[in-house]
Design a protein around this motif. Sequence first.
Motif, mmCIF file in Angstrom:
data_model
loop_
_atom_site.group_PDB
_atom_site.id
_atom_site.type_symbol
_atom_site.label_atom_id
_atom_site.label_comp_id
_atom_site.label_asym_id
_atom_site.label_seq_id
_atom_site.Cartn_x
_atom_site.Cartn_y
_atom_site.Cartn_z
ATOM 1 N N VAL A 18 -43.809 -26.904 15.444
ATOM 2 C CA VAL A 18 -43.094 -26.388 14.274
ATOM 3 C C VAL A 18 -43.440 -27.274 13.081
ATOM 4 O O VAL A 18 -43.843 -28.427 13.238
ATOM 5 N N LEU A 19 -43.272 -26.731 11.884
ATOM 6 C CA LEU A 19 -43.685 -27.439 10.676
ATOM 7 C C LEU A 19 -42.546 -28.126 9.950
ATOM 8 O O LEU A 19 -42.774 -28.797 8.945
ATOM 9 N N GLN A 20 -41.340 -27.960 10.440
ATOM 10 C CA GLN A 20 -40.182 -28.638 9.846
ATOM 11 C C GLN A 20 -39.128 -28.774 10.938
ATOM 12 O O GLN A 20 -38.963 -27.895 11.789
ATOM 13 N N GLU A 21 -38.414 -29.887 10.924
ATOM 14 C CA GLU A 21 -37.556 -30.219 12.062
ATOM 15 C C GLU A 21 -36.381 -29.265 12.254
ATOM 16 O O GLU A 21 -35.905 -29.082 13.379
ATOM 17 N N ASN A 22 -35.892 -28.638 11.171
ATOM 18 C CA ASN A 22 -34.824 -27.653 11.359
ATOM 19 C C ASN A 22 -35.310 -26.451 12.153
ATOM 20 O O ASN A 22 -34.516 -25.774 12.798
ATOM 21 N N VAL A 23 -36.592 -26.160 12.096
ATOM 22 C CA VAL A 23 -37.131 -25.088 12.936
ATOM 23 C C VAL A 23 -37.059 -25.503 14.398
ATOM 24 O O VAL A 23 -36.737 -24.697 15.274
ATOM 25 N N ALA A 24 -37.323 -26.779 14.689
ATOM 26 C CA ALA A 24 -37.258 -27.260 16.067
ATOM 27 C C ALA A 24 -35.843 -27.171 16.625
ATOM 28 O O ALA A 24 -35.614 -26.628 17.714
ATOM 29 N N ALA A 74 -34.502 -24.451 19.395
ATOM 30 C CA ALA A 74 -33.917 -24.892 20.663
ATOM 31 C C ALA A 74 -32.551 -24.240 20.879
ATOM 32 O O ALA A 74 -32.193 -23.883 22.008
ATOM 33 N N ASP A 75 -31.802 -24.075 19.797
ATOM 34 C CA ASP A 75 -30.508 -23.389 19.876
ATOM 35 C C ASP A 75 -30.693 -21.934 20.300
ATOM 36 O O ASP A 75 -30.044 -21.447 21.230
ATOM 37 N N SER A 96 -28.933 -29.831 10.167
ATOM 38 C CA SER A 96 -28.092 -28.677 9.841
ATOM 39 C C SER A 96 -28.133 -27.634 10.962
ATOM 40 O O SER A 96 -27.103 -27.099 11.363
ATOM 41 N N CYS A 97 -29.338 -27.358 11.492
ATOM 42 C CA CYS A 97 -29.400 -26.421 12.620
ATOM 43 C C CYS A 97 -28.818 -27.042 13.886
ATOM 44 O O CYS A 97 -28.274 -26.331 14.733
ATOM 45 N N LEU A 98 -28.921 -28.365 14.009
ATOM 46 C CA LEU A 98 -28.295 -29.023 15.158
ATOM 47 C C LEU A 98 -26.777 -28.914 15.077
ATOM 48 O O LEU A 98 -26.093 -28.763 16.099
ATOM 49 N N HIS A 99 -26.245 -28.953 13.873
ATOM 50 C CA HIS A 99 -24.805 -28.740 13.678
ATOM 51 C C HIS A 99 -24.395 -27.361 14.188
ATOM 52 O O HIS A 99 -23.394 -27.221 14.900
ATOM 53 N N ASN A 100 -25.180 -26.339 13.830
ATOM 54 C CA ASN A 100 -24.870 -24.993 14.326
ATOM 55 C C ASN A 100 -24.959 -24.928 15.846
ATOM 56 O O ASN A 100 -24.140 -24.273 16.507
ATOM 57 N N ALA A 101 -25.968 -25.574 16.421
ATOM 58 C CA ALA A 101 -26.127 -25.571 17.876
ATOM 59 C C ALA A 101 -24.936 -26.224 18.556
ATOM 60 O O ALA A 101 -24.462 -25.756 19.597
ATOM 61 N N ARG A 102 -24.443 -27.293 17.975
ATOM 62 C CA ARG A 102 -23.274 -27.976 18.557
ATOM 63 C C ARG A 102 -22.041 -27.082 18.489
ATOM 64 O O ARG A 102 -21.248 -27.013 19.437
ATOM 65 N N ALA A 105 -23.906 -23.606 8.603
ATOM 66 C CA ALA A 105 -25.062 -24.210 7.925
ATOM 67 C C ALA A 105 -26.147 -23.145 7.818
ATOM 68 O O ALA A 105 -26.799 -22.809 8.798
ATOM 69 N N ILE A 106 -26.326 -22.591 6.626
ATOM 70 C CA ILE A 106 -27.226 -21.456 6.450
ATOM 71 C C ILE A 106 -28.690 -21.893 6.576
ATOM 72 O O ILE A 106 -29.013 -23.072 6.541
ATOM 73 N N GLY A 107 -29.559 -20.898 6.719
ATOM 74 C CA GLY A 107 -30.966 -21.167 6.954
ATOM 75 C C GLY A 107 -31.324 -21.205 8.421
ATOM 76 O O GLY A 107 -32.435 -21.574 8.793
ATOM 77 N N HIS A 108 -30.413 -20.796 9.259
ATOM 78 C CA HIS A 108 -30.560 -20.893 10.712
ATOM 79 C C HIS A 108 -31.283 -19.695 11.308
ATOM 80 O O HIS A 108 -31.799 -19.769 12.425
#
Length: 531
Positions: free
Chosen positions: A59-65, A69-70, A95-101, A403-406
């Motif tokens: 992936v090209l940006q960590e929020n994509v990773a 995974a979520d 931010s995406c990890l927050h949504n996953a949690r 957290a938008i952008g997910h």
Amino acid sequence: MSESEFAPRSKGVCETGAEAVVETLLASGVNCCFANPGTSELGFVAALDRYPEMRSVLVLQENVATGAADGYARMTGGPAATLLHLGPGLANGLSCLHNARRARSPVVNLVGDHATYHLEHDAPLTTDLAGVAAPFSDWVGKATNATVAGAQTSEAVAQARAGCIATLLLPADACWSGPAVPSAPVEAGPDWSPDPDAVVAAATALRRAKRPILMLGHGALRPEALATAAAIAKDCGAEILAGTHNPRISRGAGRESIERLPYPIDQALARLAGCDALVLCGARRPVAFFAYPGKPSDLAPADCFLHDLCLDAPFPLDAPNAALGALASELGVSTSQGSAGAPRLEIGCPTGTLTPGTIGRSLARHAPEGTVVADDAVTSGRSMFSDTIGAAPHEWLQTTGGAIGHGMPMATGAAVAAPDRTVICLQADGAGMYAPQALWTQAREGLKVITIVLSNRRYAILRGEFANLGLGQPGPAAEHLTRLDQPEIDWTSLSRGMGVPGTAVEDAEAFDAALKTALASDGPYLIEARI
């Protein structure tokens, strides 16, 4: 490189700590890693050459990773791994990890760190890595050397399988040094059983209440659990209601139809007004998304009896279904008493102005059985939930933590997890600019993801919140900060630049035709719906 050099090593002593980490992950059923590595992680990357059964997705940006995974975890029920670069790389994915949690998704984050002896020199990328990880993780561990790398990995997987975000810090020297021993596999989550007293209390409350509501969330919105909840509701004269934001809802023809608690606070308060018993199963206590002057934070009526069937948090995915089964047994309810589910609707081609409603009708008309909808549509997507009740059976994934952008990262992970399904991403245009790099990964991996960008060229949710906060109409400065049309974002050019074909449409007939084209394609496709 020869085939023998790609062959995985036999189980036993590994040459490096990184190999012990990979072998432990694979033995525990974790065979997918969404990665954006840097120098500190190259020892782990080198180890991947020896284990072709570990799918590595760049992936090209960590929020994509973290978002992928979520999405992967929501579709499989088990964890994927992420590979992130030091503190700043982890921070990019938070931010995406927050949504996953918030979704209770099992995720194993592997975060590289400087070699242990290098930390004292305070090199430019040195951070308090554990401090960065802690607020967004349920468990943080560190492989201080190669000897403990396998055991720490096993513990991380065990924590993830309990519905947690597990973050394992991997110093570079723990990865490149050795020997190391992989740890015993972790294959199942923890044992869990309903608390008998909680079940009896919930049954008593449902029987006595005049307007009981059974609110469902994580794990309770799959077909079996929904059918059980519907039977309980029918017997007790209760309503069933989903929380506002849910990790995954099974919906469509033949499945129980369920409404969500509305997001706008006034609508949510009205929906719960008069409720005298609110039994939660997999759902969190309903609270306002934000504080609003003169309005309560707790949405349940003050005199409402509130009870939680799943007292342990976090809890495994199958816990809510087990709790509902125990509640049905306590009430003496046969699970065959549920309804026949939503009927399959025949829908003609929408015409006229392109709106969220006409888009929803096209989705209900064309989306094939088994479709996965990844919803990050914010304001524009709310009506689509009701518009698609009569669609073919499908799964609906939401942005759970706000957290938008997910949406695009989540859709990417869902497509990797379920390559035999069509994934449709409902993406607000403002939120979509947070992680559009997911499109590149979709193209590279050949994923069947149809991204529908709901392009109203503004942060529409902020205009609604102005009214909720009693601030009146936005003035010139506020208006300037909520508009996305100076300049407009050219979504089709952006997607084509990342290898994803796309088209822009402005009326309902054109959207319906574009959706048919996208569904007929073999790989990713983007539709900019200019609403």
